[in-house]
Design an enzyme around this catalytic site. Structure first.
Site, short mmCIF file in Angstrom:
data_model
loop_
_atom_site.label_atom_id
_atom_site.label_comp_id
_atom_site.label_asym_id
_atom_site.label_seq_id
_atom_site.Cartn_x
_atom_site.Cartn_y
_atom_site.Cartn_z
N ASP A 121 0.76 -1.40 0.06
CA ASP A 121 -0.15 0.10 0.00
C ASP A 121 0.80 1.22 0.00
O ASP A 121 2.17 1.40 0.29
CB ASP A 121 -1.04 0.03 1.11
CG ASP A 121 -2.11 0.79 0.88
OD1 ASP A 121 -2.35 1.71 0.13
OD2 ASP A 121 -3.28 0.70 1.52
N GLU A 123 -9.77 7.55 3.75
CA GLU A 123 -8.97 7.22 4.74
C GLU A 123 -8.88 8.39 5.82
O GLU A 123 -8.80 9.52 5.44
CB GLU A 123 -7.70 6.89 4.30
CG GLU A 123 -7.67 5.82 3.16
CD GLU A 123 -6.22 5.85 2.43
OE1 GLU A 123 -5.29 5.59 2.65
OE2 GLU A 123 -6.47 6.38 1.13
C1 BGC Z 1 -5.12 2.99 0.37
C2 BGC Z 1 -5.15 1.88 -0.68
C3 BGC Z 1 -5.48 2.38 -2.05
C4 BGC Z 1 -3.99 3.06 -2.28
C5 BGC Z 1 -3.94 3.61 -3.88
C6 BGC Z 1 -3.83 3.62 -0.03
O1 BGC Z 1 -3.89 4.83 0.79
O2 BGC Z 1 -5.01 2.40 1.59
O3 BGC Z 1 -6.89 1.27 -0.37
O4 BGC Z 1 -5.42 1.42 -2.95
O5 BGC Z 1 -3.94 3.88 -1.41
O6 BGC Z 1 -4.58 4.75 -3.72
C1 BGC Z 2 -3.56 9.40 -2.88
C2 BGC Z 2 -4.24 8.30 -2.33
C3 BGC Z 2 -3.74 7.56 -1.30
C4 BGC Z 2 -3.36 8.51 -0.16
C5 BGC Z 2 -2.52 7.78 0.76
C6 BGC Z 2 -3.29 10.31 -1.22
O1 BGC Z 2 -2.62 11.43 -1.66
O2 BGC Z 2 -4.22 10.29 -3.62
O3 BGC Z 2 -4.49 7.57 -3.43
O4 BGC Z 2 -4.63 6.54 -0.91
O5 BGC Z 2 -2.68 9.65 -0.56
O6 BGC Z 2 -2.24 8.41 1.95
#
Ligand code: BGC
Ligand code: BGC
Length: 811
Positions: free
Chosen positions: A329, A524
């Site tokens: 990840d 998230e």
């Molecule tokens: C998320 C994943 C996601 C990845 C790419 C991460 O922060 O936990 O679920 O696929 O980013 O965007």
């Molecule tokens: C990205 C996401 C990723 C996240 C992780 C973002 O800046 O766009 O895809 O999951 O950072 O923390």
């Protein structure tokens, strides 16, 4: 008087702060990994055709031809926002991803399929160039197609997974997978970062909506059909030429079980529970042929999953017979103790095959190459990782140049696809309460009220065109329908009519009001909450419902949320209440069930609904299971049921919910408080836009102003590049150094403050504090502003922010 009260409130002291400070500064200690017994885990196996001897022989040949640089390159994935196609000449990486906020090349982040197709082609062209000493290997390009191809304009957007769980319809999942794959392939992309197989146990977790259910059985029943929908059935053609893409089941393992529902946290359970609950979907996904598995940011009993060899290698690749590859990840490897984002042999040795190194790919490439050269990563491990990656690339047809789906823009949001999404919306709605007001008569005059009534972005939630799902307008969703538009359409047919009135005002009294409200989009981090109370602060929706009731208008609540929340007051003010989750682009699906009565509700809760805001970890099977609505609950028109008046005590102190706002309009936000040393005076002054909207601090000599409060954990926020944003006005320039500390990390700010007299924003990234010594895993004493000589500053707001514009990192 009021003024005094506000200051007094701000002055409450926390006595145990220094003890907690000492505790928080003891850095992460090495944890003994919990022993794993692979024989206890359910066995599984990648399908028999997963390994094709002819393909394996081609891979063996390629491995012989590839240089070590090229092999290491396969194991690293960069993000479109941080790499250019020509970089691939020096750094022969194997994969590219598009993060939630990462645009296609030379186009806006919100782009339709075409710029994405062009982007993939531009990278592919360099990867496939004929150059001396270069082994041409196609790239695999991934995106978060997590509720449809949800990062691309014009895509069909399905309900988020918590809603899909309520359908109890695995066969429809297969169709949803097929449609998602077709629209992803039509955008030139080969790989969907889904489905999420989390089994969320604590609904405070901001990613609870990415899970199908708290119930492992539902997750297990969905995993296989969804993987087969995306990829095609084992034995059939699973290539991008057929409109299929690779799945990535995630996040392995235990993401839904973290303590307090903290994203990227620690799942503290024994091995038996890990297997029974959190592993529920994986054996079926492996059996269905999932080509990739994504490692979880989270830890199991203190050990980061990106470094857990027993689970990644012995269990997943051994016992579960997984023959595809494990992807990391977003800089997840960097969280292993002893690793950084740009250096982490340990993760590959644990079994990760490809690291997601969005912005850190260059450094990670160099350090991984060095570790491969000096044997810190054994050659056998490298060859195994690369073999797995190439195997998937062959399975997906990437070695074949033809890409017919890229010439099918008509796949995007086609009416056939939208019909499937609309069906999913119908099936996912759960009727929580109905005192006879539903179904709506087709001849009725219906007010459609609430902030989210005509807002496709709101009904689509996070991971929609942008990472957190914010900033979207209806214009970003060509071909989609809002909930209001769907209701208006359905009524028109029967001679009734819908009147849009977000604030509930009216000139002619309607027969009934449908009020659409709920959580704003989040993904998230931002989605994590500390209690389950809906709108703990302003209770805006409740006020609207009360206003309508007072006017004698029956109310139907359509509640948009990723998870069950405590809404007893809102339920009491509603004659009917529908949990609609985040339904996505087909608002008409809501009207299909609400209007006319031809289609009955079939959705049943796949998450237990709480009776107080404190029932965070409420799951069927609990010893004292006492929900408001149990797992499996859902009324129908056919059967009905009465919901009596509910208690309105949330059972929790509302201030518990805040962890990111420290000062708002000159008030120290609870549960934080302010403490100032004797040499520092404070008083309320006007801010740029509010009378007494700021606190002015005056230093006559040395001293500090401190914001104290509960222990903060900001690892995730730091990882996501969030920053501390202070809205301030310099009143008297410093005559000596001024520092701002976050925990034990201290930065000097006097040189970066704006000229005296003007309101400005100071943004300091959390990573900057980390570089200055803040231990993000536990901050007992959040902020301290210190000066040693006369200085004055007024602060109106201080919070954690995601907008990085102008962020600085002073010495
Ligand atoms: C998320 C994943 C996601 C990845 C790419 C991460 O922060 O936990 O679920 O696929 O980013 O965007
Ligand atoms: C990205 C996401 C990723 C996240 C992780 C973002 O800046 O766009 O895809 O999951 O950072 O923390």
């Amino acid at each position: 008087m009021k003024k005094l009260h506000r200051i007094a409130q701000a002055l409450v002291l926390t006595s145990c702060a220094s003890a907690a400070l000492a505790q928080a500064q003891t850095a992460t200690q090495a944890v003994t990994p919990t022993p794993v017994h692979p024989e206890l885990w359910p066995a599984a196996k990648s399908p028999s055709d997963f390994i094709d001897p002819k393909v394996e022989a081609r891979i063996t040949k390629l491995l012989k031809a590839m240089s070590l640089r090229e092999k290491v390159g396969q194991m690293i994935q960069a993000d479109t926002a941080a790499i250019k196609p020509e970089d691939l000449r020096d750094y022969p990486l194997g994969s590219i991803l598009a993060g939630g906020n990462s645009p296609p090349l030379g186009a806006p982040d919100r782009s339709p399929a075409k710029p994405w197709v062009d982007t993939v082609r531009a990278f592919e062209k360099v990867a496939m160039e004929k150059r001396a000493g270069h082994t041409a290997i196609p790239l695999i390009v991934g995106i978060d197609a997590v509720h449809g191809n949800s990062n691309v304009v014009g895509a069909t957007l399905f309900p988020h997974n918590s809603g899909l769980g309520a359908m109890h319809d695995p066969e429809l999942m297969r169709e949803i997978g097929r449609v998602t794959a077709a629209e992803t392939a039509a955008s030139g992309i080969h790989w969907a970062f889904g489905p999420t197989l989390a089994v969320p146990q604590d609904d405070r977790w901001g990613r609870a909506y990415e899970g199908y259910s708290e119930n492992p059985a539902i997750v297990a029943a969905y995993a296989g059909p969804m993987v087969e929908g995306l990829q095609g059935k084992p034995g059939s053609k699973t290539t991008v030429q057929q409109g299929r893409v690779a799945a990535s089941v995630k996040h392995f393992l235990g993401d839904g079980g973290t303590t307090d529902g903290i994203d990227q946290g620690d799942t503290q359970v024994d091995e038996k529970t890990l297997i029974a609950i959190h592993d529920a979907g994986y054996p079926a996904a492996v059996d269905a042929g999932t080509m990739t598995v994504m490692a979880s940011f989270s830890s199991w009993n203190g050990v980061k999953m990106h470094g857990n060899k027993a689970l990644l290698t012995d269990v997943l690749k051994g016992r579960m017979g997984f023959d595809g590859f494990v992807v990391g990840d977003w800089n997840g490897h960097g969280q292993i103790p002893g690793c950084t984002n740009t250096d982490c042999p340990a993760t590959f040795n644990a079994g990760l095959d490809m690291a997601m190194a969005p912005d850190s790919w260059k450094g990670l490439f160099d350090s991984t190459l060095a570790a491969a050269q000096d044997g810190r990563i054994p050659m056998s491990r490298i060859d195994d990782a690369v073999r797995r990656i190439l195997r998937v690339k062959f399975k997906l047809g990437l070695f074949d140049k033809a890409r017919p789906f890229e010439n099918k823009p008509q796949e995007m949001g086609s009416s056939e696809h939208r019909a499937i999404a609309r069906q999913a919306v119908r099936e996912s709605l759960v009727l929580l309460k109905n005192e006879g007001v539903l179904p709506l008569k087709t001849s009725a005059t219906v007010m459609v009220a609430g902030e989210a009534a005509d807002d496709i972005g709101r009904q689509s939630g996070g991971w929609t065109l942008s990472w957190q799902g914010d900033g979207n307008t209806n214009a970003d969703f060509p071909g989609a329908t809002s909930i209001y538009a769907g209701i208006a359409d359905a009524l028109k047919a029967g001679g009734g009519k819908a009147v849009l009135s977000p604030d509930g005002s009216f000139t002619t009294k309607p027969d009934v009001a449908v009020v659409v409200f709920g959580e704003e989009p989040y993904a998230e981090l931002r989605g994590d909450v500390r209690t389950l109370e809906f709108q703990p602060g302003d209770k805006k929706a409740l006020a609207l419902l009360k206003k309508l009731k007072a006017a004698g208008i029956p109310t139907v609540s359509v509640f948009l949320s990723g998870r069950p929340l405590w809404v007893n007051p809102e339920l009491n003010q509603s004659d009917a209440f529908v949990a609609a989750w985040f339904p996505g682009s087909e608002g008409e699906g809501v009207a299909d069930v609400l209007v006319g009565g031809k289609t009955d509700f079939t959705g049943k809760l796949s998450f237990s609904w709480p009776i107080t805001a404190a029932q965070f970890r409420l799951n069927k099977g609990d010893k004292d299971y006492d929900p408001l609505f149990p797992l499996g609950y859902g009324l129908t028109y056919a059967k009905g049921g009465h919901v009596a008046a509910l208690g309105e005590e949330p059972g929790i102190d509302a201030s518990m919910s805040n962890s990111s706002v420290f000062i708002a309009d000159g008030i120290v936000a609870k549960p934080f408080n302010l403490e100032t040393a004797p040499g520092v005076k404070q008083r309320l002054v006007d801010s740029a836009d509010r009378q007494e909207g700021a606190i002015r601090f005056d230093w006559s000599g040395a001293g500090s102003a401190n914001i104290l409060g509960p222990n903060l954990k900001l690892e995730r926020e730091a990882n996501a590049d969030m920053n501390v944003e202070v809205t301030y006005r310099l009143d008297k320039a410093a005559s000596g150094p001024v520092t701002l500390s976050l925990g034990s990390g201290k930065v000097r700010i006097d040189k970066v403050l704006a000229q005296p007299g003007q309101w400005s924003k100071l943004r300091i990234s959390l990573k900057c504090f980390a570089n200055h010594g803040t231990y993000m895993g536990g901050i007992a004493r959040p902020f301290s502003l210190e000066a040693s000589a006369p200085f004055a500053i007024s602060v109106s707001d201080m919070k954690l922010a995601t907008d990085p514009a102008g962020a600085v990192c002073p010495e």
